[in-house]
Design an enzyme around this catalytic site. Structure first.
Site, PDB file in Angstrom:
ATOM      1  N   HIS A 198      -7.340  -5.890  -0.629  1.00 30.78           N
ATOM      2  CA  HIS A 198      -6.172  -5.027  -0.455  1.00 30.78           C
ATOM      3  C   HIS A 198      -5.305  -5.405   0.747  1.00 30.78           C
ATOM      4  O   HIS A 198      -4.089  -5.408   0.662  1.00 30.78           O
ATOM      5  CB  HIS A 198      -6.646  -3.574  -0.287  1.00 30.78           C
ATOM      6  CG  HIS A 198      -5.546  -2.593  -0.036  1.00 30.78           C
ATOM      7  ND1 HIS A 198      -4.698  -2.158  -1.035  1.00 30.78           N
ATOM      8  CD2 HIS A 198      -5.150  -1.959   1.097  1.00 30.78           C
ATOM      9  CE1 HIS A 198      -3.836  -1.284  -0.532  1.00 30.78           C
ATOM     10  NE2 HIS A 198      -4.083  -1.154   0.757  1.00 30.78           N
ATOM     11  N   ASP A 258      -8.939  -5.565  -5.203  1.00 31.16           N
ATOM     12  CA  ASP A 258      -8.430  -4.493  -4.341  1.00 31.16           C
ATOM     13  C   ASP A 258      -9.279  -3.255  -4.587  1.00 31.16           C
ATOM     14  O   ASP A 258      -9.209  -2.638  -5.654  1.00 31.16           O
ATOM     15  CB  ASP A 258      -6.954  -4.217  -4.669  1.00 31.16           C
ATOM     16  CG  ASP A 258      -6.288  -3.280  -3.666  1.00 31.16           C
ATOM     17  OD1 ASP A 258      -6.982  -2.425  -3.106  1.00 31.16           O
ATOM     18  OD2 ASP A 258      -5.059  -3.404  -3.467  1.00 31.16           O
ATOM     19  N   SER A 279       0.854  -1.177   0.000  1.00 31.16           N
ATOM     20  CA  SER A 279       0.000   0.000   0.000  1.00 31.16           C
ATOM     21  C   SER A 279       0.901   1.242   0.000  1.00 31.16           C
ATOM     22  O   SER A 279       1.747   1.374  -0.879  1.00 31.16           O
ATOM     23  CB  SER A 279      -0.951  -0.047   1.190  1.00 31.16           C
ATOM     24  OG  SER A 279      -1.980   0.887   1.065  1.00 31.16           O
TER      25      SER A 279
END
Length: 329
Positions: free
Chosen positions: A309, A281, A121
């Site tokens: 995610h 995601d 991320s």
């Protein structure tokens, strides 16, 4: 963008065994920031660092279980303003360049000539920046849930717009409707930034709670309702990731187009690079990973089906471990 402290399954069998750190402490990064760190594995082993998401997500300090502790010397740390680092949710002198500098200082502190860099991320953003600016210090790079730190991606997550219109659910609506229509206009960035930076902590905490319920509802392929309820039980704990995400979005991501810089820099790198991304995601769309791979085809891309995610997703954990195991060869 990286919170999963409430989303982890109890003890997945595919993770490496639990262990105690062999060293913990605080590192004085300068600018009034002290970074909490923990080291795991084999002190003489292959050095690897894990970069958490957010910005502001902090580590759970179980991420060492993505690595074989008999092979790796593992560093986990909370970035500026995150987790146990101080000041709590601090935004002063907190920017990408400072975080990259902190990473380089930590490498030097622990005496590594070069190391393996992993992250997901926002951790992928930081990892990409570090690799582009310090390529001679990176042996291998593992990126999960690609986020370029660009204006479009930030705008789309904050407003459930663009590719993320599919993320509009009841928790987005709750977060969206918290802002009066006259103030809302077509962008929630400044209204939420102002509330999260408010001197009235109750105002900041409520904004953080609402944003994180929305964000966490789309952190996995399907919402985990028990995790959303736990956010209600610890709303102040949501301040670092909420405040820092909006701080970075307003002060950096929405003012700079980092994507061309990163794509150009990454295309010139020679070290092995792996990309892992969940097909479902809803925070960092899989299109990000596909675009990166198309620009840098020498990278290995793994798209994990039926997966979202957050690193709570077993498919992401297994794909991540498959890479760190392959690196041992």
């Amino acid at each position: 963008m990286g919170l999963y402290k409430y989303l982890m399954h109890s003890n997945p069998a595919h993770l490496y065994p639990e262990q105690a750190p062999y060293e913990t402490g605080f590192f004085d990064a300068g600018d009034g920031h002290r970074l909490y760190y923990a080291r795991y594995g084999t002190p003489a082993g292959e050095p690897v660092v894990y970069l958490h998401g957010g910005p502001g997500g902090g580590c759970r300090f179980n991420e060492y279980r993505f690595f074989d502790a008999t092979h790796y010397n593992i560093l986990l740390f909370d970035q500026r303003g995150s987790g146990k680092s101080t000041p709590f949710a601090g935004t002063a002198n907190n920017n990408l360049r400072s975080l990259v500098s902190d990473l380089e200082k930590l490498r030097q502190k622990f005496g590594f000539d070069s190391w393996n860099v992993t992250g997901g991320s926002f951790g992928s953003t930081l990892g990409m920046f570090y690799a582009v600016t310090h390529p001679e210090r990176v042996k291998r790079l593992l990126l999960r849930g690609i986020f370029f730190g660009d204006a479009e991606s930030s705008h789309d997550l904050i407003n459930a717009d663009g590719l993320l219109k599919r993320s509009r659910n009841q928790w987005f609506q709750e977060y969206h409707d918290h802002i009066p229509p006259a103030e809302r206009a077509d962008n929630l960035a400044m209204p939420y930034y102002n509330r999260l930076m408010s001197a009235d902590e109750s105002v900041a905490i409520e904004a953080a709670r609402l944003f994180m319920r929305y964000d966490s509802s789309i952190a996995t392929k399907d919402p985990q309702l028990d995790a959303l309820e736990k956010i209600n039980q610890d709303p102040r704990g949501m301040l670092p990731i909420s405040r820092l995400f909006f701080h970075f979005s307003v002060s950096e991501f929405m003012k700079n187009d980092y994507k061309p810089f990163l794509l150009n820099g990454l295309s010139k790198l020679k070290m092995p690079i792996d990309i892992i991304h969940g097909r479902q995601d809803w925070i960092c769309p899989v299109e990000n990973a596909i675009e990166l791979h198309e620009h840098c085809p020498a990278m290995r891309l793994t798209i994990v089906e039926n997966t979202g995610h957050g690193m709570v997703e077993p498919g992401l954990q297994q794909a991540f471990i498959a890479v760190t195991d392959r690196w041992k060869d």
